[in-house]
Design a protein around this motif. Structure first.
Motif, short mmCIF file in Angstrom:
data_model
loop_
_atom_site.label_atom_id
_atom_site.label_comp_id
_atom_site.label_asym_id
_atom_site.label_seq_id
_atom_site.Cartn_x
_atom_site.Cartn_y
_atom_site.Cartn_z
N ILE A 1 2.03 0.20 44.50
CA ILE A 1 3.25 0.32 45.19
C ILE A 1 3.83 0.46 47.06
O ILE A 1 2.40 0.80 47.77
CB ILE A 1 4.41 1.49 44.53
N MET A 2 3.91 -0.37 47.70
CA MET A 2 4.24 -0.45 48.87
C MET A 2 4.09 1.04 49.62
O MET A 2 5.54 1.40 49.44
CB MET A 2 4.89 -1.50 49.25
N VAL A 3 3.83 1.49 50.66
CA VAL A 3 3.78 2.87 50.98
C VAL A 3 4.19 2.45 52.87
O VAL A 3 3.80 1.82 53.57
CB VAL A 3 2.66 3.94 50.88
N ASP A 4 5.07 3.32 53.10
CA ASP A 4 5.81 3.39 54.42
C ASP A 4 4.96 4.66 54.86
O ASP A 4 5.15 5.58 54.99
CB ASP A 4 7.28 3.47 54.18
N TRP A 5 3.76 3.61 55.72
CA TRP A 5 3.04 5.13 56.73
C TRP A 5 4.06 5.20 57.54
O TRP A 5 3.45 6.45 58.81
CB TRP A 5 1.44 4.29 56.60
N ALA A 6 4.44 4.17 58.07
CA ALA A 6 5.31 5.13 59.48
C ALA A 6 6.27 6.04 59.59
O ALA A 6 5.94 7.38 59.79
CB ALA A 6 6.40 3.77 60.30
N PRO B 1 -3.42 3.61 56.88
CA PRO B 1 -3.57 2.47 55.93
C PRO B 1 -5.10 2.15 56.21
O PRO B 1 -4.82 1.79 55.11
CB PRO B 1 -3.13 0.98 56.56
N ARG B 2 -6.37 2.74 57.04
CA ARG B 2 -7.89 2.76 57.34
C ARG B 2 -8.20 3.63 56.43
O ARG B 2 -9.10 3.78 55.45
CB ARG B 2 -7.94 2.69 58.39
N LEU B 3 -7.36 5.30 56.17
CA LEU B 3 -7.75 5.33 55.15
C LEU B 3 -6.90 5.26 53.64
O LEU B 3 -7.95 5.88 52.57
CB LEU B 3 -6.74 6.99 55.79
N ALA B 4 -6.08 5.23 53.78
CA ALA B 4 -6.20 4.11 52.65
C ALA B 4 -7.12 3.44 51.80
O ALA B 4 -7.28 3.37 50.36
CB ALA B 4 -4.63 3.68 52.37
N GLU B 5 -7.30 2.44 52.98
CA GLU B 5 -8.53 0.94 52.45
C GLU B 5 -10.51 2.06 52.16
O GLU B 5 -10.27 1.35 51.18
CB GLU B 5 -8.26 0.47 53.98
#
Length: 453
Positions: free
Chosen positions: A55-60, A83-87
């Motif tokens: 599910i798309m996450v709105d990191w902003a 995003p890098r943490l999620a990756e």
């Protein structure tokens, strides 16, 4: 719920209540409830296959919330941290060197924008815990998966914090070096004079100094040169703050500590090392006044050395007579040559007679007080005064001649004339030895005594 118990009816047992039917199971763990994407979540198991659907996450949004909590003006200092943490949590890989270099640059930019280090750390950690529920495998019921993802995420956060700290520290060191260079240039221009006053006003405000008012400058010279990193500078700053002074400047120049004060009376609060000497210039207004007061303090230091003064603080306003005398060097040299030079022909040199002139004028022309000051007899002092009149042509007992002798003596002391004459306390101790050796010796034959002069 009451526990079922058998009923006693003609020896028969009542049948037990029927058990509730087991819940329907789908697959190994059954279906998972659908999760509303309220937190922009990601990584939920499907009801049939047990696989995760992204599910798309709105990191902003998460970055903005973290920035608001940390008190940072902008969540942009996080860059692509989330995003890098999620990756990293999805792939199990560590952050690369390029990633860490980007975070160092972001930390340096935050430092340049005045973001505090604690605020920056709070921003990253707040973003990390807010992102945690949305990372891959966090929604799993498997403890090993959660433990594994926790290790990966904490490792990534740790690497990021190290990079952020390095970038921030490097930026602050660079800023401090630049500020120290600007401050040194400002101090040199302020004390040397000659700079544009309007420009100096703007530059002084940056360092918390209002040079439109009146200031006095103190100079501290130690047994060894002071450096900018000397702990004495911190001691001076703490002492002045404790004394209630809020506007001042403490710096070094030519190996000496220079203190620019708005209140000259606060000089008494200045800590003074045992081997140091403090000189205070007079209070003057404006930018040029700071330069003038600094020059007066340096002149006071020089005069104090020549006069062998033992004052804890040498004040320029107490040495003004010497500045007047030295303003015309040619005239004062002529006065010394005409009045005091003949004293060199005296037995024992000019030193004892110069000390006699000094003591006699200081005591107001009182012979008895002069004798006590020099540890001599009144007769010896009278003899010296007679010799001074014979050699110089000026009678110390005359007020006018005494003034001429005193003026010549002050000029001689200021110029260090004559170089072969011991000054002040040294001459006094030398004279004391002479008077002791000249005293009557008990074992001499009757009628024999030594002469005091």
């Amino acid at each position: 719920m009451r526990r079922w118990q058998p009923e006693r009816r003609t020896g028969q047992l009542a049948p037990p209540p029927p058990s509730p039917p087991p819940p329907a199971r789908h697959g190994r763990r059954g279906p998972r409830p659908a999760v509303h994407d309220e937190r922009a979540g990601a990584g939920l198991s499907g009801p049939e296959t047990g696989q995760r659907t992204a599910i798309m996450v709105d990191w902003a949004d998460i970055a903005a919330a973290a920035a608001e909590e940390a008190g940072a003006a902008d969540g942009g200092f996080l860059g692509d941290f989330l995003p890098r943490l999620a990756e990293a949590s999805a792939t199990g890989s560590r952050l690369g060197a390029d990633d860490l270099q980007r975070f160092r640059a972001l930390a340096a930019r935050a430092a340049d924008h005045g973001v505090g280090f604690s605020t920056l750390i709070d921003l990253y950690l707040s973003a990390a815990w807010r992102a945690w529920p949305h990372l891959t495998a966090v929604g799993s019921d498997e403890r090993d998966a959660i433990r594994r993802i926790g290790e990966i995420v904490l490792h990534a956060v740790d690497d990021t914090m190290v990079a952020v700290g390095e970038g921030y520290s490097a930026a602050r060191r660079s800023a401090v070096r630049l500020e120290a260079s600007d401050r040194r240039e400002f101090v040199d221009d302020l004390l040397a004079g000659g700079a544009d006053p309007i420009e100096m006003l703007a530059r002084a405000d940056r360092f918390g100094l209002d040079v439109t008012g009146a200031h006095a400058v103190a100079v501290v010279r130690g047994a060894r040169p002071f450096s900018d990193a000397d702990p004495y500078l911190s001691q001076v700053t703490s002492a002045l703050v404790a004394a209630g002074l809020r506007e001042f400047l403490v710096t070094t120049r030519r190996g000496m500590v220079v203190v620019v004060l708005t209140d000259a009376a606060k000089i008494e609060a200045l800590p003074q090392p045992r081997t140091a000497r403090v000189a205070l210039g007079r209070t003057h207004p404006g930018v040029a006044g700071v330069t003038r007061s600094y020059e007066e303090a340096l002149d006071a230091l020089d005069l104090a050395d020549r006069l062998d003064r033992s004052d804890r603080i040498v004040r320029a306003d107490q040495l003004l007579i010497y500045r007047v005398l030295l303003r015309d060097r040619e005239a004062i040299n002529d006065l010394i040559g005409a009045v005091l030079a003949p004293l060199r022909d005296a037995r024992g040199g000019a030193g004892p007679l110069l000390d006699t002139i000094d003591a006699y004028t200081t005591s107001g022309g009182n012979t008895s007080a002069t004798a006590r000051r020099l540890h001599l007899s009144v007769r010896a002092v009278t003899y010296r005064l007679h010799r001074i009149r014979e050699l110089t042509g000026h009678d110390p007992t005359s007020a006018e001649d005494r003034f001429v002798l005193q003026a010549a003596l002050l000029g001689a002391r200021a110029l260090g004339w004559p170089a072969d004459v011991p000054s002040g306390r040294i001459a006094e101790r030398w004279e004391r030895v002479r008077s002791v050796t000249a005293a009557p010796v008990p074992n001499l034959r009757p009628g024999r005594t030594s002469r005091s002069l």
